[in-house]
Design a protein around this motif. Structure first.
Motif, PDB file in Angstrom:
ATOM      1  N   LEU A  89       4.816   5.540  -1.683  1.00 25.94           N
ATOM      2  CA  LEU A  89       3.657   4.988  -0.979  1.00 25.94           C
ATOM      3  C   LEU A  89       4.008   4.985   0.507  1.00 25.94           C
ATOM      4  N   VAL A  90       3.202   5.619   1.314  1.00 29.48           N
ATOM      5  CA  VAL A  90       3.503   5.742   2.746  1.00 29.48           C
ATOM      6  C   VAL A  90       2.489   4.928   3.544  1.00 29.48           C
ATOM      7  N   MET A  91       2.978   3.925   4.253  1.00 28.22           N
ATOM      8  CA  MET A  91       2.085   3.081   5.056  1.00 28.22           C
ATOM      9  C   MET A  91       1.834   3.733   6.413  1.00 28.22           C
ATOM     10  N   LYS A  92       0.591   3.675   6.838  1.00 32.30           N
ATOM     11  CA  LYS A  92       0.221   4.255   8.132  1.00 32.30           C
ATOM     12  C   LYS A  92      -0.277   3.166   9.082  1.00 32.30           C
ATOM     13  N   ALA A 142      -0.337   8.386   0.910  1.00 27.55           N
ATOM     14  CA  ALA A 142      -0.328   7.739   2.223  1.00 27.55           C
ATOM     15  C   ALA A 142      -1.598   6.907   2.370  1.00 27.55           C
ATOM     16  N   PHE A 143      -1.451   5.740   2.974  1.00 26.16           N
ATOM     17  CA  PHE A 143      -2.610   4.856   3.111  1.00 26.16           C
ATOM     18  C   PHE A 143      -2.447   3.975   4.340  1.00 26.16           C
ATOM     19  N   GLU A 144      -3.568   3.446   4.771  1.00 26.06           N
ATOM     20  CA  GLU A 144      -3.537   2.495   5.882  1.00 26.06           C
ATOM     21  C   GLU A 144      -4.140   1.175   5.414  1.00 26.06           C
ATOM     22  N   ASN A 145      -3.455   0.099   5.728  1.00 24.86           N
ATOM     23  CA  ASN A 145      -3.935  -1.229   5.339  1.00 24.86           C
ATOM     24  C   ASN A 145      -4.570  -1.919   6.523  1.00 24.86           C
ATOM     25  N   ARG A 146      -5.859  -2.156   6.432  1.00 21.13           N
ATOM     26  CA  ARG A 146      -6.504  -3.039   7.408  1.00 21.13           C
ATOM     27  C   ARG A 146      -7.199  -4.196   6.687  1.00 21.13           C
ATOM     28  N   ARG A 147      -7.040  -4.184   5.357  1.00 18.69           N
ATOM     29  CA  ARG A 147      -7.678  -5.260   4.608  1.00 18.69           C
ATOM     30  C   ARG A 147      -6.895  -6.567   4.745  1.00 18.69           C
ATOM     31  N   TYR A 148      -5.573  -6.475   4.558  1.00 22.75           N
ATOM     32  CA  TYR A 148      -4.760  -7.684   4.616  1.00 22.75           C
ATOM     33  C   TYR A 148      -4.093  -7.791   5.988  1.00 22.75           C
ATOM     34  N   ARG A 149      -3.951  -9.024   6.428  1.00 27.06           N
ATOM     35  CA  ARG A 149      -3.377  -9.258   7.753  1.00 27.06           C
ATOM     36  C   ARG A 149      -1.957  -8.731   7.846  1.00 27.06           C
ATOM     37  N   TYR A 150      -1.208  -8.858   6.767  1.00 22.71           N
ATOM     38  CA  TYR A 150       0.207  -8.516   6.823  1.00 22.71           C
ATOM     39  C   TYR A 150       0.506  -7.394   5.837  1.00 22.71           C
ATOM     40  N   ALA A 151       1.333  -6.440   6.280  1.00 24.84           N
ATOM     41  CA  ALA A 151       1.641  -5.259   5.470  1.00 24.84           C
ATOM     42  C   ALA A 151       2.257  -5.621   4.114  1.00 24.84           C
ATOM     43  N   ALA A 152       3.136  -6.639   4.105  1.00 25.04           N
ATOM     44  CA  ALA A 152       3.800  -6.993   2.843  1.00 25.04           C
ATOM     45  C   ALA A 152       2.796  -7.486   1.807  1.00 25.04           C
ATOM     46  N   THR A 153       1.749  -8.160   2.262  1.00 20.15           N
ATOM     47  CA  THR A 153       0.715  -8.619   1.334  1.00 20.15           C
ATOM     48  C   THR A 153       0.040  -7.419   0.681  1.00 20.15           C
TER      49      THR A 153
END
Lengths: 245, 378
Positions: free
Chosen positions: B78-81, B49-60
């Motif tokens: 892979l679990v998006m948070k 599980a991870f959280e993306n704040r690096r890229y503006r868009y989740a798909a990126t």
């Protein structure tokens, strides 16, 4: 039989879809039944000769910034703003504009068959819904039409033919008719292009009132330059940026 | 002797798997992903599980992870948070993308003590623009109010975030906001409840100078093809500087309640939604929206039919500037995520109006929508 088969094959040609002076998909000043690729966004600025449309009692040319979007593969919508050039309304009025919303719907896709594509369209349609009281008369570019189009290919030369009929929808649905209909009656036209120069071509057409001749050039697959003259020697043209979302 | 060899092989295999998983987590942390966890599920699948704040868009973010041979080489989920709440699961089998679905695990399967690279109390400073305008058939048809905005966004705990922004006038011949002012100040708590049920509760100073509280919930059905929900809010006009000219018209409390139903045509990511109830300014009626999503770009049409009148228009949400916001750190300036545009045929009206409640999970749920993501993953 062989020649018939050859003709049928020639009819099934897909070319990059051009966009007309009014801002939606079409030849120079008339619409076609073709649709852009799904998600195509076109935005640009065109100069409209005073002879086109009933705006400003046909005394002033106009500038039209616009944006058109292929919202679905069979639906195109447009928002356009029309400024008259050279008109003076008073010291506090910088310029005078007219908003226009248009939509086109493709009812039949002829690119995968031997039949022509079929579409209906509604230009400057919002005033028909009377969002504001008494607004119907403010419709300066209203046009409602049905059109068929087919592309024929001969030795890398494309011939794109369109034929349509425009009618007064307001009268049919019991509303006050606009003072001026942008198209009224039969219209049709031809565009000649070469397969090596996708999106570029020469046009000749009759828009139900006058004859136009035009040329378009597509640069870098993004920018379309459009220019044309009508039988009153009125020049119209402009530039469009096109991108697929 | 056989038993010793067997135990050795099993032990080595588990150690290697654990080592590989640990390497994956370290790699993802190095790339700037946050709130990392490793969970072995009862069905044998490993979840990262991870959280993306690096890229503006989740798909990126997903595209970057899938192109990384270390991370995506195995069989795993892979679990998006979002704010440490799991939302979407991407299942890989031998490195091949198999499915993307809304996550169905327990709402909180994490113990925050075990989080790697947690996102809490890291300050984001979004910089952007805000504007108001008039474009119509008027004597002065083109008017513009353009402001620069500087904000703060802070994640405090699971689902809990604080956001605020100041607005600085750049050019204005449109309205009375000609001074530096507080744009919004909002505390939001997002909840993930069982069975695809989401809730966002917010309080503070919202957009349109409304202060109060707001509660929104939504229930997703059939992977988001259908959804229904509700919004409840109670706000009062509150403009801290006291200089806004429209105060008299808006200076009364307003109770807002709407019932919302939406349907998605997943082939085109076209969402039709209908809201009915009482909008801002005690305006009762209906609001219909037809939105098309092209990844993070959203364009739509709107029709409102309320006691205040009828209106129609279009809206869009467009990405702002660049996609890579850099690795999150204790303080990180970055551009705002997107820029909205809302155009109504009848301008400056009060038909079916709502207020801005900041970035909430419900507002951003479509960003993590499997159907929309799928079409943007290479």
């Amino acid at each position: 039989m062989k020649s018939l088969l050859t003709l049928l094959l020639l009819l099934n040609v897909i070319v990059a879809q051009p966009q007309g002076i009014v801002g939606t998909t079409g030849l120079f000043n008339i619409p076609s039944a073709h649709m852009q690729t799904d998600g195509t966004l076109m935005t640009g600025l065109h100069y409209l000769d005073y002879t086109l449309g009933g705006y400003g009692n046909r005394k002033f040319p106009a500038l039209i910034p616009f944006a058109s979007l292929t919202f679905l593969p069979f639906v195109e919508v447009q928002f356009r703003y029309t400024f008259m050039v050279g008109i003076e309304r008073g010291p506090d009025i910088s310029h005078f504009g007219d908003r226009m919303v248009s939509a086109r719907f493709r009812l039949y896709d002829g690119t995968k068959s031997n039949w022509p594509s079929l579409a209906i369209g509604f230009n400057d349609m919002v005033s028909l819904f009377q969002l504001l009281p008494g607004q119907v008369s403010a419709s300066h570019f209203n046009a409602n039409y049905i059109v068929v189009s087919k592309v024929l290919n001969v030795n890398k030369l494309n011939l794109d033919a369109s034929l349509g009929y425009a009618y007064d929808l307001a009268a049919i649905i019991g509303r006050t008719s606009p003072k001026h209909l942008y198209y009224d009656g039969f219209f049709g036209g031809l565009e000649f292009s070469h397969s090596r120069f996708t999106g570029s071509g020469l046009m000749i057409e009759y828009d139900s009132r006058r004859i136009h001749g035009g040329i378009r050039v597509l640069l870098f697959n993004r920018f379309q330059l459009l220019a044309g003259l009508n039988d009153e020697a009125g020049f119209s043209g402009g530039i469009t940026y096109k991108v697929v979302l | 002797m056989r038993w010793i060899v067997l135990i050795y092989i099993v032990g080595m295999s588990q150690w290697l798997t654990a080592q590989q998983s640990s390497d994956k987590l370290q790699r993802m942390a190095a790339l700037g992903f946050e709130n990392l966890e490793l969970i072995t599920k009862s069905d044998g699948y490993q979840n990262i599980a991870f959280e993306n704040r690096r890229y503006r868009y989740a798909a990126t973010a997903i595209n970057h992870l899938l192109s990384d041979s270390l991370i995506s080489s195995d069989t795993l989920d892979l679990v998006m948070k979002y704010r440490n709440l799991p939302i979407t699961s991407i299942r890989l089998i031998n490195g091949q993308l198999i499915s993307i679905l809304f996550n169905n695990s327990k709402p909180h399967y994490a113990i925050n003590d075990s989080l790697i690279n947690p996102s809490f109390f890291r300050l984001d400073l979004p910089l952007g623009i805000d504007y108001g305008y008039q474009l119509g058939n008027y004597d002065r048809p083109l008017l513009l109010a353009l402001h620069a905005t500087a904000g703060v966004e802070l994640s405090v705990a699971d689902g809990l975030g604080l956001q605020a922004a100041m607005a600085f006038p750049l050019f204005n011949n449109h309205d009375s906001n000609t001074y530096v002012r507080l744009h919004h100040l909002i505390l939001t708590h997002d909840f993930r409840l069982p069975n695809q049920f989401w809730l966002s509760a917010s309080a503070g100073l919202f957009g349109r100078n409304r202060a109060g509280f707001d509660l929104q919930w939504i229930k997703l059905l059939n992977q988001g093809n259908w959804a229904y929900g509700m919004q409840l809010g109670y706000t009062h006009y509150n403009e801290l500087t006291g200089r806004a000219k429209f105060r008299q018209l808006e200076n009364f409390p307003s109770f807002l309640y709407t019932f919302d139903l939406s349907w998605r045509w997943s082939r085109y990511d076209l969402v039709a939604s209908l809201s009915a109830g009482q909008f801002l300014y005690k305006d009762k009626g209906f609001n219909f929206q037809l939105s098309r999503y092209w990844g993070e770009r959203q364009l739509g049409l709107q029709l409102a039919w309320t006691e205040e009148g009828k209106n129609g228009g279009f809206f869009l949400r467009w990405p702002f500037l660049y996609n890579d916001h850099g690795k999150p750190s204790s303080v990180r300036p970055r551009p705002m995520r997107s820029i909205p545009l809302d155009y109504r045929y009848v301008g400056n009206d009060r038909t079916a109006r709502n207020y801005y409640t900041g970035e909430t999970l419900i507002r951003r749920l479509r960003e993590y929508d499997p159907s929309i993501l799928q079409k943007r993953i290479r």
